[in-house]
Design an enzyme around this catalytic site. Structure first.
Site, PDB file in Angstrom:
ATOM      1  N   GLY A   6      -2.014  -4.322   1.197  1.00  0.00           N
ATOM      2  CA  GLY A   6      -2.157  -5.532   1.997  1.00  0.00           C
ATOM      3  C   GLY A   6      -1.196  -6.644   1.658  1.00  0.00           C
ATOM      4  N   ASN A  29       3.712  -5.399   5.779  1.00  0.00           N
ATOM      5  CA  ASN A  29       2.536  -6.152   6.231  1.00  0.00           C
ATOM      6  C   ASN A  29       2.930  -7.437   6.963  1.00  0.00           C
ATOM      7  OD1 ASN A  29       0.311  -4.490   5.300  1.00  0.00           O
ATOM      8  ND2 ASN A  29       1.034  -4.960   3.239  1.00  0.00           N
ATOM      9  N   SER A  47       0.808  -1.221   0.000  1.00  0.00           N
ATOM     10  CA  SER A  47       0.000   0.000   0.000  1.00  0.00           C
ATOM     11  C   SER A  47       0.839   1.268   0.000  1.00  0.00           C
ATOM     12  CB  SER A  47      -0.939   0.003   1.214  1.00  0.00           C
ATOM     13  OG  SER A  47      -0.203  -0.132   2.422  1.00  0.00           O
ATOM     14  N   HIS A  69      -0.233   5.172   7.057  1.00  0.00           N
ATOM     15  CA  HIS A  69       0.149   5.554   5.705  1.00  0.00           C
ATOM     16  C   HIS A  69       0.455   7.044   5.598  1.00  0.00           C
ATOM     17  CE1 HIS A  69      -2.208   1.815   5.163  1.00  0.00           C
ATOM     18  NE2 HIS A  69      -1.295   1.576   4.246  1.00  0.00           N
ATOM     19  N   ASP A 123      -5.238   6.868   9.744  1.00  0.00           N
ATOM     20  CA  ASP A 123      -5.081   5.464  10.162  1.00  0.00           C
ATOM     21  C   ASP A 123      -3.798   5.233  10.944  1.00  0.00           C
ATOM     22  OD1 ASP A 123      -3.094   5.523   8.214  1.00  0.00           O
ATOM     23  OD2 ASP A 123      -4.084   4.096   6.880  1.00  0.00           O
TER      24      ASP A 123
END
Length: 205
Positions: A66, A97, A29, A181, A178
């Site tokens: 992801g 991840n 991502s 990011h 979040d």
């Protein structure tokens, strides 16, 4: 070589322009530009910065939100075929991840190793981009994870950019809501710090 027409006419021969380098940002991502408008994502901003620096590169987005290193390895050959030709440079940015899920570092390292080996076999230059482990995962995990990228770079003889989020991690104003990011400003910081390395590599290749 001068063409016959140019020789007979006395006109100077045209010099073929060097093809623009193709850079493939292969990752998760972070390279995909998660949560951002298309023109604010990593690949778009990197391409613009390279062109401003005099490198007429095309940067293709190979990020999938992801993805773990294993998922990246599974789609590597398919992704390369989709480019329509071998890239001049691949940015390998995977592992974040794996770390967030607490996957064994040996597993992550093995998958990254296979990715780098495949690219080496195809004679495609690579810049390996590292990540750092969150401290709450424990000292042993952090030590093993953080050591993984330098070890892989040494094994495969590829350059290493140690930390994708350099200059952004730890700065909430550069991170999306979040907490993971980069926002548009964070992407610009990442690109600005990464740019000298990429300019150097594109000129070398």
């Amino acid at each position: 070589m001068l063409t016959l027409v140019a020789i007979l006419s006395g006109a100077p021969a045209a010099v073929a322009a060097a093809p623009a380098p193709l850079i493939w940002a292969f990752g998760d991502s972070l390279t995909a530009g998660y949560g951002l408008a298309p023109d604010q994502g990593f690949t778009a901003r990197l391409q613009a910065a390279l062109r401003d620096a005099g490198v007429p590169a095309t940067v293709r987005n190979g990020g999938v939100a992801g993805d773990t290193a294993a998922q990246g390895r599974a789609r590597l050959r398919w992704g390369l075929r989709g480019l329509g030709g071998a890239p001049d440079l691949v940015l390998v940015e995977l592992g974040a991840n794996d770390m967030l899920r607490g996957l064994p570092t040996a597993q992550t390292k093995a998958n990254l190793d296979m990715i780098l080996a495949e690219l080496h076999a195809r004679r495609i230059p690579v810049l390996l981009i590292g990540m750092r482990a969150a401290p709450n995962l424990g000292r042993d995990y952090v030590r093993a994870f953080d050591a993984m990228y330098p070890a892989l770079a040494k094994t495969h003889g590829v350059p290493l950019y140690p930390f994708f989020l350099d200059g952004v991690a730890g700065h909430p104003r550069l991170i999306q809501a979040d907490g993971l990011h980069p926002d548009a400003g964070g992407v610009d910081v990442i690109v600005r710090r990464l740019l000298p390395t990429l300019v150097r590599l594109t000129k070398r290749h």
